[in-house]
Design a protein around this motif. Structure first.
Motif, PDB file in Angstrom:
ATOM      1  N   ALA A 175       0.847  -1.188   0.000  1.00 18.57           N
ATOM      2  CA  ALA A 175       0.000   0.000   0.000  1.00 18.57           C
ATOM      3  C   ALA A 175       0.881   1.235   0.000  1.00 18.57           C
ATOM      4  O   ALA A 175       2.116   1.145   0.049  1.00 18.57           O
ATOM      5  CB  ALA A 175      -0.907  -0.008   1.234  1.00 18.57           C
ATOM      6  N   ALA A 176       0.254   2.396  -0.024  1.00 22.68           N
ATOM      7  CA  ALA A 176       0.996   3.651   0.064  1.00 22.68           C
ATOM      8  C   ALA A 176       1.283   4.032   1.508  1.00 22.68           C
ATOM      9  O   ALA A 176       2.245   4.745   1.785  1.00 22.68           O
ATOM     10  CB  ALA A 176       0.212   4.768  -0.621  1.00 22.68           C
ATOM     11  N   THR A 177       0.442   3.561   2.434  1.00 23.60           N
ATOM     12  CA  THR A 177       0.574   3.939   3.835  1.00 23.60           C
ATOM     13  C   THR A 177       0.436   2.720   4.726  1.00 23.60           C
ATOM     14  O   THR A 177      -0.197   1.718   4.363  1.00 23.60           O
ATOM     15  CB  THR A 177      -0.494   4.961   4.252  1.00 23.60           C
ATOM     16  OG1 THR A 177      -1.786   4.327   4.212  1.00 23.60           O
ATOM     17  CG2 THR A 177      -0.494   6.171   3.324  1.00 23.60           C
ATOM     18  N   ALA A 178       1.009   2.833   5.916  1.00 23.57           N
ATOM     19  CA  ALA A 178       0.871   1.764   6.897  1.00 23.57           C
ATOM     20  C   ALA A 178      -0.580   1.594   7.323  1.00 23.57           C
ATOM     21  O   ALA A 178      -1.031   0.468   7.570  1.00 23.57           O
ATOM     22  CB  ALA A 178       1.744   2.073   8.117  1.00 23.57           C
ATOM     23  N   ALA A 179      -1.325   2.691   7.373  1.00 19.41           N
ATOM     24  CA  ALA A 179      -2.730   2.607   7.782  1.00 19.41           C
ATOM     25  C   ALA A 179      -3.529   1.765   6.799  1.00 19.41           C
ATOM     26  O   ALA A 179      -4.371   0.943   7.198  1.00 19.41           O
ATOM     27  CB  ALA A 179      -3.326   4.011   7.886  1.00 19.41           C
TER      28      ALA A 179
ATOM     29  N   ALA B  86       7.217  -1.939   7.623  1.00 17.93           N
ATOM     30  CA  ALA B  86       8.145  -1.371   6.640  1.00 17.93           C
ATOM     31  C   ALA B  86       7.589  -0.080   6.044  1.00 17.93           C
ATOM     32  O   ALA B  86       8.337   0.875   5.796  1.00 17.93           O
ATOM     33  CB  ALA B  86       8.424  -2.395   5.547  1.00 17.93           C
ATOM     34  N   LEU B  87       6.292  -0.030   5.824  1.00 14.16           N
ATOM     35  CA  LEU B  87       5.680   1.189   5.284  1.00 14.16           C
ATOM     36  C   LEU B  87       5.767   2.344   6.272  1.00 14.16           C
ATOM     37  O   LEU B  87       5.898   3.504   5.857  1.00 14.16           O
ATOM     38  CB  LEU B  87       4.227   0.923   4.897  1.00 14.16           C
ATOM     39  CG  LEU B  87       4.050   0.132   3.593  1.00 14.16           C
ATOM     40  CD1 LEU B  87       2.629  -0.399   3.468  1.00 14.16           C
ATOM     41  CD2 LEU B  87       4.401   1.000   2.383  1.00 14.16           C
ATOM     42  N   ARG B  88       5.705   2.059   7.566  1.00 14.16           N
ATOM     43  CA  ARG B  88       5.902   3.132   8.548  1.00 14.16           C
ATOM     44  C   ARG B  88       7.288   3.747   8.401  1.00 14.16           C
ATOM     45  O   ARG B  88       7.464   4.968   8.526  1.00 14.16           O
ATOM     46  CB  ARG B  88       5.682   2.608   9.965  1.00 14.16           C
ATOM     47  CG  ARG B  88       4.227   2.571  10.399  1.00 14.16           C
ATOM     48  CD  ARG B  88       4.090   2.344  11.896  1.00 14.16           C
ATOM     49  NE  ARG B  88       4.394   0.974  12.243  1.00 14.16           N
ATOM     50  CZ  ARG B  88       3.510  -0.030  12.216  1.00 14.16           C
ATOM     51  NH1 ARG B  88       2.274   0.202  11.835  1.00 14.16           N
ATOM     52  NH2 ARG B  88       3.870  -1.251  12.557  1.00 14.16           N
ATOM     53  N   VAL B  89       8.279   2.904   8.121  1.00 15.40           N
ATOM     54  CA  VAL B  89       9.638   3.405   7.904  1.00 15.40           C
ATOM     55  C   VAL B  89       9.690   4.263   6.644  1.00 15.40           C
ATOM     56  O   VAL B  89      10.282   5.354   6.645  1.00 15.40           O
ATOM     57  CB  VAL B  89      10.627   2.227   7.805  1.00 15.40           C
ATOM     58  CG1 VAL B  89      12.001   2.716   7.348  1.00 15.40           C
ATOM     59  CG2 VAL B  89      10.739   1.504   9.148  1.00 15.40           C
ATOM     60  N   LEU B  90       9.068   3.796   5.562  1.00 15.40           N
ATOM     61  CA  LEU B  90       9.091   4.562   4.310  1.00 15.40           C
ATOM     62  C   LEU B  90       8.340   5.882   4.442  1.00 15.40           C
ATOM     63  O   LEU B  90       8.777   6.916   3.904  1.00 15.40           O
ATOM     64  CB  LEU B  90       8.499   3.729   3.177  1.00 15.40           C
ATOM     65  CG  LEU B  90       9.217   2.415   2.849  1.00 15.40           C
ATOM     66  CD1 LEU B  90       8.585   1.763   1.631  1.00 15.40           C
ATOM     67  CD2 LEU B  90      10.706   2.627   2.637  1.00 15.40           C
ATOM     68  N   GLU B  91       7.218   5.869   5.144  1.00 11.02           N
ATOM     69  CA  GLU B  91       6.484   7.112   5.372  1.00 11.02           C
ATOM     70  C   GLU B  91       7.318   8.103   6.176  1.00 11.02           C
ATOM     71  O   GLU B  91       7.343   9.307   5.882  1.00 11.02           O
ATOM     72  CB  GLU B  91       5.176   6.828   6.110  1.00 11.02           C
ATOM     73  CG  GLU B  91       4.100   6.187   5.256  1.00 11.02           C
ATOM     74  CD  GLU B  91       2.818   6.004   6.041  1.00 11.02           C
ATOM     75  OE1 GLU B  91       1.979   6.922   6.007  1.00 11.02           O
ATOM     76  OE2 GLU B  91       2.654   4.950   6.693  1.00 11.02           O
ATOM     77  N   ALA B  92       8.006   7.597   7.200  1.00  8.75           N
ATOM     78  CA  ALA B  92       8.859   8.468   8.004  1.00  8.75           C
ATOM     79  C   ALA B  92      10.003   9.020   7.170  1.00  8.75           C
ATOM     80  O   ALA B  92      10.396  10.176   7.310  1.00  8.75           O
ATOM     81  CB  ALA B  92       9.393   7.699   9.216  1.00  8.75           C
ATOM     82  N   ALA B  93      10.544   8.192   6.271  1.00  8.92           N
ATOM     83  CA  ALA B  93      11.624   8.643   5.405  1.00  8.92           C
ATOM     84  C   ALA B  93      11.151   9.751   4.470  1.00  8.92           C
ATOM     85  O   ALA B  93      11.857  10.743   4.247  1.00  8.92           O
ATOM     86  CB  ALA B  93      12.165   7.466   4.602  1.00  8.92           C
ATOM     87  N   LYS B  94       9.975   9.586   3.929  1.00 11.40           N
ATOM     88  CA  LYS B  94       9.420  10.611   3.034  1.00 11.40           C
ATOM     89  C   LYS B  94       9.240  11.936   3.774  1.00 11.40           C
ATOM     90  O   LYS B  94       9.577  13.011   3.255  1.00 11.40           O
ATOM     91  CB  LYS B  94       8.081  10.115   2.491  1.00 11.40           C
ATOM     92  CG  LYS B  94       7.481  10.971   1.401  1.00 11.40           C
ATOM     93  CD  LYS B  94       6.219  10.325   0.840  1.00 11.40           C
ATOM     94  CE  LYS B  94       5.602  11.155  -0.262  1.00 11.40           C
ATOM     95  NZ  LYS B  94       4.369  10.516  -0.811  1.00 11.40           N
TER      96      LYS B  94
END
Length: 374
Positions: A115-119, A351-359
Motif C-alpha cells: 500500500a501507500a501507507t501503513a494505515a 516497513a511502510l511506517r519506515v518509508l512514510e517516516a523517510a518521506k
C-alpha cells in the motif's frame, strides 16, 4: 473445495493443485510471479489477467495451460474456481484489488509495496484476519543469496554484535524510462523509495527488528525525472543497530551490496543475486542442468577485521544459494496446513511506517521518530 477453504486457517485438500489467478503480466507478473508459481509443486497457474493482447499471447505461450482474461474484475468474478489471487498490477491498484479479492473470499499475495501507507496496510491486514484468509506480500529479496548469507553470519555470531548495517540497490540509469514507476503523481506510488526501498526496509527490519527513528535524503536528479531517483535512509533500531540504506538510479560507480560491521568482524559483499537475471533470461527453477541461485566463487563476499576486502583482506565466505522458490512453497504450505505466510501484512505495514517516516524526513530535513512499535 470452495474458494474459502484454501485459506490460511487452513486444511486444503492435497489431491489436486491449488488454482492461482494472477492479476497483471508485466515485469512483475511475467518475470517473477508466473515462473515461480509454475515451478511450485502443489500450485497451478490457472488464470492471468492483462488488457494487452500481446501479453495474453505471451502468457499462453509461456504457460500453455493458462487461461487469460482482459480485466482483474473478470478474474475475481470466477472466485469459486480459484484458490489464490496474486496481484502484480501497478502500485496504485494494490489496495483496491486486494480488498476486492478478500471480500470475494480468496487468499491473496500482493507484490510490494502492499500500500501507500501503513494505515492502508493495517486495514487490509484486519480485513484478512476478519475473513480468516491468508494475506502476504511478495518480499522476494529475503531469499536473495547475499541476504541469506548475511542473515546466517549474524545468527552464527561470526560478526559479534552488529553495530552498523549498510545495504544498497544502486544502478546507473542516467535516462529515465518513464511510465508509472517514475511518475511524480503521488497517486501512482512511484519512485525508488517505495520500489527498491521497500526491499531494503524489509530486510533491515527482518534482521534487526523495530525502528525508532528515521533520517532520509531524497533527490530527483536526472533531467526529466519526476520521482525520487537517489535516496538515502538512516535508521536507528530499538536494539541500537544503525542501518544505512541507499537506493539510486544515478550511481556511476556501484558500492557494495552489503557491508555489515560488528564488534568482532565485518562482512562485505558486491554484486547482485543471480536469480532475477536468470528469470529474465527465461531460465526456471528446476530446469535440467540449472543450479538455481548459485553464485561462482568470484562473487563471494569476504569476512574479516582490520583490512580492506578489495586489497585481499578477510576470508572469502561461500554465498548461500538464492531461493526465490521458497516463497511460494511456503505460501502453498500455509494454504494447505494453516499458519502464518512467509511475509505477513503486519510486517509490510511496519516497513511502510519506515518509508512514510523517510518521506517526511526528506521533505522537512529532520529526523522522524516513529516509536518502538514501528
Amino acid at each position: 473445495m470452495g474458494a474459502t477453504s484454501a485459506r490460511g486457517g487452513g486444511g486444503a485438500a492435497h489431491d489436486r493443485p491449488l488454482r492461482v489467478g494472477l492479476l497483471g503480466y508485466g515485469l512483475a507478473g511475467s518475470v517473477f510471479h508466473a515462473p515461480l508459481i509454475a515451478a511450485t509443486e502443489g500450485l497451478r497457474l490457472d488464470l492471468v489477467s492483462t488488457a494487452s493482447p500481446e501479453r495474453q499471447a505471451q502468457a499462453r505461450a509461456e504457460h500453455p495451460q493458462v487461461r487469460t482474461a482482459d480485466t482483474a474484475e473478470e478474474v475475481l468474478a470466477r472466485a469459486e474456481d480459484l484458490d489464490l489471487i496474486v496481484i502484480a498490477t501497478p502500485n496504485k491498484t494494490h489496495v483496491p484489488l486486494a480488498a476486492a479479492a478478500l471480500e470475494a473470499g480468496l487468499p491473496v499475495v500482493v507484490d510490494k509495496p502492499l500500500a501507500a501507507t501503513a494505515a492502508e496496510a493495517e486495514k487490509l491486514a484486519a480485513l484478512a484476519e476478519d475473513r480468516g484468509l491468508l494475506l502476504s506480500v511478495f518480499q522476494n529479496r529475503r531469499w536473495d543469496n547475499d541476504f541469506r548469507t548475511v542473515r546466517k553470519l549474524i545468527e552464527d555470531g561470526a560478526l559479534g554484535d552488529v553495530w552498523r548495517f549498510e545495504s544498497r540497490f544502486e544502478r546507473w540509469r542516467p535516462t529515465p524510462k518513464g511510465g508509472w514507476r517514475e511518475s511524480g503523481d503521488p497517486a501512482e506510488i512511484g519512485g525508488l523509495l517505495y520500489d527498491l526501498g521497500s526491499h531494503l526496509a524489509d530486510q533491515a527490519l527482518t534482521l534487526f527488528g523495530p525502528v525508532v527513528s528515521v533520517y532520509a535524503e531524497s533527490d530527483v536528479r536526472r533531467p526529466g525525472a519526476e520521482a525520487d531517483d537517489d535516496t538515502f535512509l538512516a535508521l536507528t533500531h530499538a536494539n541500537g543497530v544503525r542501518s544505512h540504506l541507499w537506493v539510486s538510479a544515478t550511481a556511476a560507480l556501484l558500492g557494495p551490496r552489503f557491508r555489515v560491521l560488528g564488534n568482532r568482524a565485518g562482512y562485505t559483499k558486491h554484486g547482485l543475486d543471480p536469480q532475477e537475471a536468470a528469470l529474465r533470461e527465461g531460465r526456471r527453477p528446476g530446469d535440467e542442468g540449472v543450479e538455481w541461485g548459485v553464485e561462482p566463487r568470484s562473487g563471494w563476499g569476504r569476512l574479516g577485521a582490520g583490512a580492506s576486502p578489495r586489497m585481499g583482506g578477510g576470508e572469502p565466505v561461500p554465498t548461500l544459494p538464492g531461493d526465490y522458490p521458497a516463497y511460494y512453497a511456503a505460501i502453498e504450505r500455509a494454504l494447505r496446513e494453516g499458519g502464518q505466510p512467509p511475509v505477513t501484512a503486519r510486517e509490510a505495514a511496519a516497513a511502510l511506517r519506515v518509508l512514510e517516516a523517510a518521506k517526511l524526513s526528506a521533505a522537512e530535513g529532520r529526523t522522524v521518530r516513529i516509536g518502538a512499535e514501528g
